[in-house]
Design an enzyme around this catalytic site. Structure first.
Site, PDB file in Angstrom:
ATOM      1  CB  ALA A  27      61.974  64.031 -56.334  1.00 30.58           C
ATOM      2  CE1 TYR A  28      64.637  68.014 -54.747  1.00 33.97           C
ATOM      3  CE2 TYR A  28      66.597  67.878 -53.549  1.00 33.97           C
ATOM      4  CZ  TYR A  28      65.354  68.346 -53.871  1.00 33.97           C
ATOM      5  OH  TYR A  28      64.892  69.140 -52.498  1.00 33.97           O
ATOM      6  N   GLY A  29      66.608  64.861 -60.358  1.00 35.94           N
ATOM      7  CA  GLY A  29      67.245  64.215 -61.538  1.00 35.94           C
ATOM      8  C   GLY A  29      66.884  62.715 -61.365  1.00 35.94           C
TER       9      GLY A  29
END
Length: 311
Positions: A27-29
């Protein structure tokens, strides 16, 4: 970004100072954090088995079954450039329920746990864990995986001197189940690094969410932040740090270690990564811990839960 020299330098500095676990998430970036981590490892000449890679999948509504978790795991491994993820975690409980307002809710916790088990059984993940789980949910997940002979090794939660009261039962239950706790936000988004006060506020846009913690004197979403905000705790951190020859950030991170947890602080540059690593190799005394926790209690409020309620 999938290539960034500053990030690579920060990771290299962390590893040079004894860090051996890198935690990220799809989900990060939108997967870019995993790609960047993989690129940094290749360009820096480091990786498994000396460095452990941990990542997470998000339980999104369109992920309906165990096989969708297996596919997510394969994709994360590909982005990281590895064949087997050292620790594969679910990012949070299945709380995204688009039709809940209409009285329709279908939580797929068991399907996701089956997916984690499949990742373990297929050799795609060496270990599996959960994130943002409270005592009841972590107990259910542990039992479900145990029935398949799969150990549940960890629970990643928000944990710091500014977020400790709501996690006590979770810490206790994880200890009973012989699970390690990974503590994110150990510096409460930089609040406990000791750099902020009334005359030195975070820059925009961080100031929008952090000002109430530093200055206080406001009521927001039903929570009253007294004048002075978290300054009683920050002053205590600075005092302990000065006596120890450490920084406030190192003291705050070491407190997390003293809870039996593994802190996972973020670092944007070499200086931050090096400073964070200085939290290792020493231990706060019981008296220092008591002083810090008393100062934490005096603040009168806690840092944001990140939107998660530990069930």
């Amino acid at each position: 970004k999938t290539e960034d020299k500053a990030t690579s330098a920060a990771l290299n500095a962390a590893l040079a100072n004894g860090v051996n676990l890198i935690d990220t998430a799809e989900a990060y970036g939108f997967g870019n954090s995993e790609r960047l981590t993989g690129w940094a490892a290749r360009s820096g000449g480091w990786g498994q088995p000396d460095v452990k890679f941990a990542t997470k999948f998000a339980p999104l509504p369109w992920r309906q079954d165990a096989e969708s978790v297996v596919e997510a795991c394969r994709m994360s491994a590909a982005r990281l450039g590895i064949e087997r993820i050292d620790l594969y975690q679910i990012h949070f409980p299945d709380i995204i329920q688009p039709l809940k307002a209409f009285g329709i809710e279908r939580r797929k916790e068991e399907e996701y746990w089956d997916g984690l088990a499949r990742c373990f059984e297929l050799g795609l993940a060496a270990n599996v864990g959960v994130s943002n789980y409270g005592p009841a949910l972590v107990s259910r997940a542990h039992a479900a995986l145990a029935r398949r002979g799969v150990p549940l090794v960890s629970n990643q939660i928000n944990l710091s001197l500014m977020y400790r009261k709501d996690v006590r039962a979770t810490l206790a239950r994880c200890a009973e189940l012989d699970m390690r706790v990974l503590g994110y936000f150990p510096l409460a988004n930089g609040l406990l690094a000791g750099r902020y006060d009334e005359s030195n506020l975070p820059g925009f846009p961080k100031s929008l969410t952090m000002r109430k913690y530093v200055e206080g004197g406001v009521t927001s979403r039903g929570v009253t932040y007294p004048a002075g905000g978290a300054m009683p705790l920050i002053r205590a951190l600075r005092a302990v740090a000065a006596a120890r020859g450490k920084t406030p950030a190192q003291v705050a991170i070491n407190w997390v270690v003293a809870q039996g947890a593994i802190p996972i602080p973020g670092a944007r540059n070499v200086q931050m990564a090096t400073e964070n690593a200085g939290a290792m190799g020493w231990t706060l005394t019981a008296e220092e811990i008591a002083t810090l926790e008393a100062a934490s209690d005096a603040v009168g409020f806690e840092f944001s839960s990140g939107g998660f309620t530990l069930e």
